[in-house]
Scaffold this active site. Sequence first.
Site, PDB file in Angstrom:
ATOM      1  N   HIS A 307       4.357   0.033   1.575  1.00  0.00           N
ATOM      2  CA  HIS A 307       3.136  -0.543   2.147  1.00  0.00           C
ATOM      3  C   HIS A 307       3.551  -1.313   3.393  1.00  0.00           C
ATOM      4  O   HIS A 307       4.481  -2.118   3.356  1.00  0.00           O
ATOM      5  CB  HIS A 307       2.435  -1.462   1.152  1.00  0.00           C
ATOM      6  CG  HIS A 307       1.009  -1.760   1.515  1.00  0.00           C
ATOM      7  ND1 HIS A 307       0.665  -2.502   2.622  1.00  0.00           N
ATOM      8  CD2 HIS A 307      -0.154  -1.369   0.941  1.00  0.00           C
ATOM      9  CE1 HIS A 307      -0.655  -2.584   2.691  1.00  0.00           C
ATOM     10  NE2 HIS A 307      -1.180  -1.904   1.693  1.00  0.00           N
ATOM     11  N   ASP A 355      -1.426   2.021  -5.376  1.00  0.00           N
ATOM     12  CA  ASP A 355      -1.847   3.388  -5.701  1.00  0.00           C
ATOM     13  C   ASP A 355      -1.046   3.961  -6.861  1.00  0.00           C
ATOM     14  O   ASP A 355      -1.585   4.681  -7.711  1.00  0.00           O
ATOM     15  CB  ASP A 355      -1.706   4.291  -4.472  1.00  0.00           C
ATOM     16  CG  ASP A 355      -2.611   3.859  -3.329  1.00  0.00           C
ATOM     17  OD1 ASP A 355      -3.794   3.618  -3.599  1.00  0.00           O
ATOM     18  OD2 ASP A 355      -2.130   3.762  -2.186  1.00  0.00           O
TER      19      ASP A 355
END
Length: 417
Positions: A307, A355
Site C-alpha cells: 500500500h 484487500d
Amino acid sequence: MADHDTAQDTGERRLSTREAADRLGVKPETVYAYVSRGQLTSHREPGSRGSTFDPKEVDALARRSGRREPSAAGAELGIRTGITLIDHDHCYFRGVDTAELAAHYSYEEVAEWLWTGVLRRGIRFTAPQDARTAARRAVRALPPHSGPMDQLRVAVIAAAAADPLRFDLSEDAVLGTARSLIPTLVDALPALGEEPSAIGPLAPRLWSRLTAEPADPASLRVLDAALVLLIDHDLAASTLAVRVAASARAHPYAIVSAGLGALDGPLHGAASGLAHRTLLEVLDRGSAAAVVADHLRAGRRVPGLGHRLYPGEDPRATVLFRLLADVPQAAPALQAAREVVTTTARHTELHANVDLALAVLTVAAGMPPEAGETVFALARTAGWIAHALEEFDERPLRMRPSGQYHGPRPPQPLPLP
C-alpha cells in the site's frame, strides 16, 4: 489598520508572506495575487521590508478555497479535511485510532459519530419503505448476470427517484438521507441466506446478502469491524470524485453515485476480488509458491500486498487478521494469506493490505469474489457523506483545475470529410 489591530487583540503574531503561502499551500506570488484581487489584506510595518497578514484571514481563505496549487513535495492537489489522518502506520478518524473504534463500536455508531460528533450507542439505520421498494424493484429488473456493484448503482438511482426532497442540502436533510440510504442499499441486494429483520443491526443484514452460510458471532464481528475500518481512507480516488460532486452542490444520492463510479475498478474497490481469487488458487493448488511465481512471471503485482501509504502492514489488515484468528472456518484461508506474504517476501518486501484480509473473510464464508467490493462500497458510503458535509461548507465549484492544453495550435483549418 483595523486588520492589524484585530490580529494584535487576539494575541496572534502576524504572518510573513512565506508563512501565509505555506498555510495556503501556494507560492508567495499567489499570495500577492490574492491581495491584488481583494481576497487578502496585507500590512507593512513601519521600517519593515515585507508585508504581514492576519492569520485568521489567511485561515478563512484557506477554508474557502482549499489548496489550489501543487505542494513543494510534488504535483498533488491538497484539500483541507478534518476526517482522516494516516500517519506512521496508523489511521485515525477525527484523531481517534480506527483500530480502537472498530474494537468498541459498531459501523452505525461510528458513522453517526463521524457525521455529527455525537456517539449514539445502539443506533440503527432503517430504510424508508418507499425507497426500499423502489430500489428492490430496480435491482430485480437487472439482467441475471448483473453483479453487486451494478445493483448498488441502480439502487442509489431508484432511491433518489423515490425522494422528491433530495435537493435539500441542509445538514439535517443530508444526515437523514445518509441514515436511510445505507440500509436501503443493503436491503436492495438479493438475499442469499435467511433474511434478518430490517430493523436490526446492519452487519447481519449485509451478511445474508453476501453468502448463504449461516452467520456466527465471530464472523459477524469481523464483518462489522471491516465496515468500520473501511469508512474512509483520506482522499482516495472515489472520495475525490465525491468532493468534486459536492463542490458542484450535487444531492447526496448523486454524490454517492459519483463515488461508486470511481470505486468500480481493479485499482480501487475491486482489488479485494483479485485477492479472493488468488487465495482460492492457493488453496486449490496447495501452495502459494506456484501462484506467486505465476504473478511475478507475468509481470503482475501479487494481489493483496503493498500500500502506497503504509511502509509496513496495513493497520486495517492487522485488525482483521487478529479477529479472523477467532473464526475456526477461516483458518485455511488465513494460512494461505500468510503463505502469500512470506513467499512474496523472498522476492520483494511487501506487506498485507486490507484487500487480502477482506479476501480471507470472503473465502472463508463462501462468498463470491465480488463480496469484498460490496463491503468496501457500503462502508465507504458513510465516509463519502462525511466528505460531502465537509465540502458543503466550502466555496461552491472550487474544484476547478485548469487544463494544460497540448493540442494543435490554433487556428487550424476546418476538418474535411
